[in-house]
Every structure is written in C-alpha cells, then in structure tokens.
Design a protein around this motif. Sequence first.
Motif, PDB file in Angstrom:
ATOM      1  N   HIS A   1     -30.590  -3.820 -70.942  1.00  0.00           N
ATOM      2  CA  HIS A   1     -29.538  -3.633 -69.946  1.00  0.00           C
ATOM      3  C   HIS A   1     -28.726  -2.372 -70.277  1.00  0.00           C
ATOM      4  O   HIS A   1     -28.438  -1.558 -69.401  1.00  0.00           O
ATOM      5  N   THR A   2     -28.424  -2.242 -71.569  1.00  0.00           N
ATOM      6  CA  THR A   2     -27.630  -1.088 -71.984  1.00  0.00           C
ATOM      7  C   THR A   2     -28.379   0.205 -71.693  1.00  0.00           C
ATOM      8  O   THR A   2     -27.837   1.171 -71.180  1.00  0.00           O
ATOM      9  N   VAL A   3     -29.636   0.199 -72.065  1.00  0.00           N
ATOM     10  CA  VAL A   3     -30.424   1.413 -71.880  1.00  0.00           C
ATOM     11  C   VAL A   3     -30.649   1.665 -70.390  1.00  0.00           C
ATOM     12  O   VAL A   3     -30.887   2.793 -69.968  1.00  0.00           O
ATOM     13  N   GLY A   4     -30.601   0.581 -69.587  1.00  0.00           N
ATOM     14  CA  GLY A   4     -30.650   0.771 -68.147  1.00  0.00           C
ATOM     15  C   GLY A   4     -31.999   0.555 -67.518  1.00  0.00           C
ATOM     16  O   GLY A   4     -32.295   1.079 -66.453  1.00  0.00           O
ATOM     17  N   VAL A   5     -32.864  -0.179 -68.177  1.00  0.00           N
ATOM     18  CA  VAL A   5     -34.182  -0.394 -67.586  1.00  0.00           C
ATOM     19  C   VAL A   5     -34.371  -1.832 -67.127  1.00  0.00           C
ATOM     20  O   VAL A   5     -35.460  -2.216 -66.735  1.00  0.00           O
ATOM     21  N   LEU A   6     -33.250  -2.601 -67.215  1.00  0.00           N
ATOM     22  CA  LEU A   6     -33.393  -4.024 -66.926  1.00  0.00           C
ATOM     23  C   LEU A   6     -33.833  -4.276 -65.491  1.00  0.00           C
ATOM     24  O   LEU A   6     -34.648  -5.165 -65.232  1.00  0.00           O
ATOM     25  N   HIS A   7     -33.291  -3.452 -64.540  1.00  0.00           N
ATOM     26  CA  HIS A   7     -33.566  -3.729 -63.129  1.00  0.00           C
ATOM     27  C   HIS A   7     -35.044  -3.547 -62.802  1.00  0.00           C
ATOM     28  O   HIS A   7     -35.574  -4.195 -61.923  1.00  0.00           O
ATOM     29  N   SER A   8     -35.746  -2.677 -63.526  1.00  0.00           N
ATOM     30  CA  SER A   8     -37.163  -2.471 -63.222  1.00  0.00           C
ATOM     31  C   SER A   8     -38.051  -3.434 -64.004  1.00  0.00           C
ATOM     32  O   SER A   8     -39.270  -3.333 -64.001  1.00  0.00           O
ATOM     33  N   LEU A   9     -37.386  -4.362 -64.683  1.00  0.00           N
ATOM     34  CA  LEU A   9     -38.155  -5.224 -65.591  1.00  0.00           C
ATOM     35  C   LEU A   9     -38.922  -6.317 -64.856  1.00  0.00           C
ATOM     36  O   LEU A   9     -39.946  -6.800 -65.327  1.00  0.00           O
ATOM     37  N   GLY A  10     -38.393  -6.719 -63.689  1.00  0.00           N
ATOM     38  CA  GLY A  10     -38.975  -7.848 -62.967  1.00  0.00           C
ATOM     39  C   GLY A  10     -40.481  -7.738 -62.816  1.00  0.00           C
ATOM     40  O   GLY A  10     -41.226  -8.641 -63.239  1.00  0.00           O
ATOM     41  N   LYS A  11     -40.942  -6.639 -62.275  1.00  0.00           N
ATOM     42  CA  LYS A  11     -42.378  -6.468 -62.056  1.00  0.00           C
ATOM     43  C   LYS A  11     -43.126  -6.476 -63.385  1.00  0.00           C
ATOM     44  O   LYS A  11     -44.184  -7.099 -63.525  1.00  0.00           O
ATOM     45  N   ALA A  12     -42.558  -5.766 -64.342  1.00  0.00           N
ATOM     46  CA  ALA A  12     -43.222  -5.668 -65.650  1.00  0.00           C
ATOM     47  C   ALA A  12     -43.409  -7.054 -66.261  1.00  0.00           C
ATOM     48  O   ALA A  12     -44.487  -7.397 -66.759  1.00  0.00           O
ATOM     49  N   ILE A  13     -42.335  -7.878 -66.152  1.00  0.00           N
ATOM     50  CA  ILE A  13     -42.428  -9.219 -66.738  1.00  0.00           C
ATOM     51  C   ILE A  13     -43.557 -10.003 -66.086  1.00  0.00           C
ATOM     52  O   ILE A  13     -44.349 -10.674 -66.743  1.00  0.00           O
ATOM     53  N   GLY A  14     -43.647  -9.881 -64.746  1.00  0.00           N
ATOM     54  CA  GLY A  14     -44.728 -10.561 -64.034  1.00  0.00           C
ATOM     55  C   GLY A  14     -46.080 -10.157 -64.599  1.00  0.00           C
ATOM     56  O   GLY A  14     -46.916 -11.004 -64.940  1.00  0.00           O
ATOM     57  N   ALA A  15     -46.269  -8.858 -64.765  1.00  0.00           N
ATOM     58  CA  ALA A  15     -47.548  -8.365 -65.268  1.00  0.00           C
ATOM     59  C   ALA A  15     -47.810  -8.878 -66.674  1.00  0.00           C
ATOM     60  O   ALA A  15     -48.912  -9.371 -66.999  1.00  0.00           O
ATOM     61  N   VAL A  16     -46.762  -8.777 -67.522  1.00  0.00           N
ATOM     62  CA  VAL A  16     -46.933  -9.214 -68.920  1.00  0.00           C
ATOM     63  C   VAL A  16     -47.268 -10.703 -68.977  1.00  0.00           C
ATOM     64  O   VAL A  16     -48.158 -11.124 -69.709  1.00  0.00           O
ATOM     65  N   ALA A  17     -46.573 -11.488 -68.127  1.00  0.00           N
ATOM     66  CA  ALA A  17     -46.812 -12.929 -68.134  1.00  0.00           C
ATOM     67  C   ALA A  17     -48.259 -13.218 -67.761  1.00  0.00           C
ATOM     68  O   ALA A  17     -48.938 -14.045 -68.402  1.00  0.00           O
ATOM     69  N   LEU A  18     -48.740 -12.516 -66.752  1.00  0.00           N
ATOM     70  CA  LEU A  18     -50.107 -12.729 -66.308  1.00  0.00           C
ATOM     71  C   LEU A  18     -51.098 -12.404 -67.430  1.00  0.00           C
ATOM     72  O   LEU A  18     -52.009 -13.182 -67.753  1.00  0.00           O
ATOM     73  N   ILE A  19     -50.880 -11.237 -68.053  1.00  0.00           N
ATOM     74  CA  ILE A  19     -51.793 -10.826 -69.128  1.00  0.00           C
ATOM     75  C   ILE A  19     -51.734 -11.821 -70.278  1.00  0.00           C
ATOM     76  O   ILE A  19     -52.756 -12.227 -70.849  1.00  0.00           O
ATOM     77  N   THR A  20     -50.512 -12.253 -70.618  1.00  0.00           N
ATOM     78  CA  THR A  20     -50.363 -13.214 -71.721  1.00  0.00           C
ATOM     79  C   THR A  20     -51.117 -14.502 -71.415  1.00  0.00           C
ATOM     80  O   THR A  20     -51.834 -15.047 -72.258  1.00  0.00           O
ATOM     81  N   ALA A  21     -50.944 -14.965 -70.169  1.00  0.00           N
ATOM     82  CA  ALA A  21     -51.620 -16.204 -69.801  1.00  0.00           C
ATOM     83  C   ALA A  21     -53.126 -16.044 -69.944  1.00  0.00           C
ATOM     84  O   ALA A  21     -53.821 -16.911 -70.509  1.00  0.00           O
ATOM     85  N   MET A  22     -53.642 -14.931 -69.457  1.00  0.00           N
ATOM     86  CA  MET A  22     -55.088 -14.689 -69.550  1.00  0.00           C
ATOM     87  C   MET A  22     -55.543 -14.674 -71.004  1.00  0.00           C
ATOM     88  O   MET A  22     -56.542 -15.294 -71.379  1.00  0.00           O
TER      89      MET A  22
END
Lengths: 227, 409
Positions: free
Chosen positions: B177-198
């Motif tokens: 949040h401080t660095v300012g990348v939190l807002h773009s994190l949503g999509k990334a988290i989705g991708a990471v979650a998918l890869i992790t699940a796989m």
Amino acid sequence: MSAQPRVVIVDDHRLFRSGVRAELGGEVAVVGDAGGVEEAVAVIGEQRPDVVLVDVHMPDGGGVELIRRVSAAQPEVRFLALSVSDAAEDVIAVIRAGARGYVTKTISGRELAEGVRRVAGGDAVFSPRLAGFVLDAFAEDRSQAGHAGRPTAEDDRQLDQLTPREREVLRHIARGYMYKEVAQRLGISVKTVEAHVSAVLRKLQLSSRHELSRWAHQRRLVSLDGP
Amino acid sequence: MAAAQPPPGQPGHTTPLRRHPDRGLIGGVCVGLAEHFRVDITLTRLVVAILVAVGGIGVAVYALAWALIPVAPESERHARPPGALRRALLVLVAVTGLTVGVRMSGLRFGEALVWPLVLGACGLALVWRPTVAAAEGSGPGRRLSLRGLSRRARRIDAPRLVIGALLVTFASAAVLHTVGVLHSLGKAIGAVALITAMLSLLCGPWVVRLGRSLASERAARIREQERAEMAAHLHDSVLQTLALIQKRAGDPREVAGLARRQERELRSWLLERPARAGQDSVAGALERAAAEVEELHRVPIEVVTVGDGPLNGRLEAVVQAAREAMTNAAKFASSERVDLYAEVEPDRVEVFVRDRGVGFDPQAIPADRRGVRDSIIARMERHHGRAAVHSSPGEGTEVELVMERGSAA
C-alpha cells in the motif's frame, strides 16, 4: 480332596511346558498343555481341568486374556500364575483378572505341586514376592495426608486396607514361612491362615484402590532422613 | 574485542550464540548477544531498547533473534525464575513508555516502512519458532522414541501458525500500500491463486508422499537404533553367559549360579533399575548385598522388599548386618535357599534373614564364630538398633534386625 488335581499347563515355551510336566509328574495329573491363548481355550474346554498353570507373558494378550475368556464360560476352573516376570503391574494384573495365586518359575517341583493342590482346594497361593507386592500396594499412608479421590463408602474402605492380622500373615509369608509355619508362629490353625490369605486375594481382586494400578510405576518411597 | 573481558574458564574462545531465558529479562536474547560478542550486557540492552524506541526496528530484530537463536542447553534445564513474567512486562512497559516519549519529541523516521516490517518480523518469528524448536528437540543428545516423535510433531500448533501468517500478510499488504501498488494487486492475486491451486494439485500428492516416507524412514531408523542397542546388550550379557554355561556344563552348581546371576542382571535391565541407582536406597543396597553373597557362596537368596528409602549411616549398618547374616546362612546352614525380607517404614526398618538349614542353639554359639555376636548383634547395638537370632537345631535360623527411627543417635 482325595483324587489328584487335573492340571493344564499353558506357556508359549514348549521346553518349559515339558519341564513343568516332568517336575509335576507323579504328584498331580497333567491332562494337557497349550502354547497359546486360542489353543488353551480349546484344551481347557475339552479337558475341564481343576487348575490351569498359566504363564503371565504370552502372545495374544497373555494370561490376563486367557483367564478372562475361560472364566466367562467355565467359572469353576482355577488359575495359578507362573512367571519369570518380576514387574509388579503384570503380577497384580493377572491376579485381578482372577488368578488365585502367583509363583515364580524358579519354584521347586514339590512346592509347585503343593501350590496346585492348594489352588484346586479353593485357596490362594502367595509366594514371598507376591506377599511383598501386596504389602506395598496396601501400604498405609501414615506419613501423607489422605489421597485425593479416596473412596468414602464403608464397604470400599474395608476392601482398601488389610486387617492387622492379614498384614501379619503376609509379612510371615514374605519372610519365607510356609502356611504351616505361619500358623504355628501365630498360634492359629492352617485353615485360618488360608482364610486370611484368601481374604487378601479377594481384596486384591475387588479393591478399587487406585494405587493398585498406579503404584507399580513408582516404588513407594518413604522419607527416612530424620535423626 | 581483545580488550573485552573473556568469560571465565575459557579464555580466547568464542561463546556460541545462544539464548539464556533463565538469565534474560524477556527471552534471554540480549544476554546471548552480549556473551557472544563480548559486550557489556547493559550496553546491549540499552542499544536494543533505543532501536525499539527510535523507529521500532529493534522489535523486528529482537523477534527474529528470539525465533532463530537456539536456547543454550544449560539454560534449558533450569526452570524460569519466579517473577520472570512480571519482570518481562515491566520491561515492555518501560520500552513502550520510552517509545511514546521519543515519538512525542518528534524524533521519528521511516514509519510507513518500519512498522509493517516489525509486524512481519513478529509474524515470521511466530511461524519459524516451533520448527526451530522441533529440529533442536531431535538432536542426538536426546533419547529417540517413536512416541516422542509424534508428540513433537503435534506441538507445532495451528493458532500460532495462523496468527503468524496473518501478521506477515498484513505487513506485506501495508508495504504494498505504501509503495502504491496495492490497487493493481487484485488481478495479480487472482492469477497467483490460480497458479498456486494448479501447482498444489499437481505436486500435492508427491509432497505428501515425500513427507510420509521421510517420517517412516525416521521411525525405521529409530527402531534400528533400538534394536542395535538391545543386540549389543544381549551380546555382552546373555550370550557370554550361555557360552560359559556350555563350557561348565559338568558343574551343576556353577551353572545354576551363572544362570541366576544372568537372570538378575537381565531382570534389572528390563525393569530399568540399573545397579547404579541402588547405591543410595535401602532396597537397592540389600539387593546388591544379597547378589554378592549369592555369588560368593552359591546359595540362591530370595529378596523381597516392601517400601524403600534413602540410605544413611545407620541403615548402612543394617545392610552390613544383613549381609553378615546372609553370609552365615549361606556358609553354615546348608539350606537350599535363603529368604531376605525387608520392610522400610517411615518410623522403622526391619530386616529378616531366614534359612531352612541345620539351625543351632543360640545360647551356645561357638567362641570362634564371632560373626553373629560381633558383626550382627554388636553392630546393630552400636547404631542403637536391635538384633535377635531365632534358631534351634534342625529348625533353621532367622535373624531379625530392627532399626527404629526414634532411637536417635
């Protein structure tokens, strides 16, 4: 009893079974032997012996399991435990399962035959070692305050302690005296000695005193660091 | 470094970095650091406190050090000193006060990054700590056992892990949040979650299998070790005796003696009552005396003891007298066996030595048989105890030894 008692020997060591058979030879009628619990149940069911000599330590549950299974079907069969084990918890367990006595395997043939006759007659057979175990298990807590969970009902209390006379008899047995000698020394009849020992056996089997199951893990230590 | 005072006893050696919870204020980290780097303990504590107060980085350092530095073995044995918790709380309050003071005076920097860092470090400390402790626990110094293994595995408790993980996640989010990348994190988290699940679907079974085979391998190793220990013991004792018995097969007395001695040794090994432990207990000393007499004179002695207690000077005399009585019985009575019965009660100790041998008339002890009079009766009386000999020809003998606790010396 006039006829020779009929005996079945149960031990998982064949060598030991034949040894006991030879030692008992003329004195009692050995009508069968078995090397395991299953086999023993079958042999005992078929032969209906007066006394079963049972090893405390056997595969599939050992003496405790055998006594439990046979007693359910044939309550008239009596058991005498025979063991090389000195562990008090094993000995107490087999007595509480229903054995009428305990002797060590180093006992002489003559003494063993005497023990078998006594058990066949409905009495209890206490070796010096068993007497020592029992005295330890029923030790009076003179030094400590009462234990937690001590039963309060009068019946239980009587089961939980030995009378002075019973204690005296046990002490003589632990000292190596035979029943006859104990009777002589205490000025009572052999029948009375036998009655005392049987009473102790009954207490040992029925008492809910929690030390019985627990005490063996830590030997009773008394404090002697006085003057 | 050369000027610092070396710890007593081992000059020139570096003390390994270990925590000393028994000596420390909170976790013993400062004590450990001070000893390792040979700095004054107060100075170390002051530095850490200032690091905590100014910016808070000290908390992170302390938490990580607490998690990662192993506890000193000598410190592990001591219980925490009483009042340790209260002391730790006092320290915390003091440090918090200092922090607030520093902040109010306006001296602060890098807040936005440091506090997430502190939280993250605390979280990591929580997550790492049980693992480190478990690894230490299986060190070669400890006795391995199957049951201990599973118990230790269970000790890595879930709440601790969850709280730790939450702290770390929260800290990362704060930094992002401080660095300012939190807002773009949503999509990334989705991708990471998918890869992790796989990945976990693909590799999960393999990981589980690996874990299982490691555990079973370890269990097998422990079993093997126990078996080897047992084999070594049997080889040194039972097999040696059996070899001796084969050699002496012609001498039944000798064979019986060997067998009995082996039986006694094996029994005490099985019951885990090593001979060493007997050195300071009455029952142990009597059993040892009986074993010695039995070995010397080849007459079996049955020992039955009720109760037990520590050995002292007067009871030592009882043991000596009992030993003499057993020796007499074994030597002169020509009895098949000797019974020893000892009862240790809080107020008295009684010992009976009995044989079924030839017996004798106690009134007419031959003058040359000084054993009974000197070594038994006189010895007991010297120590304010009593001894009585009951015997008559043909009836066997019983020696009775009584030591009352009340009859003080």
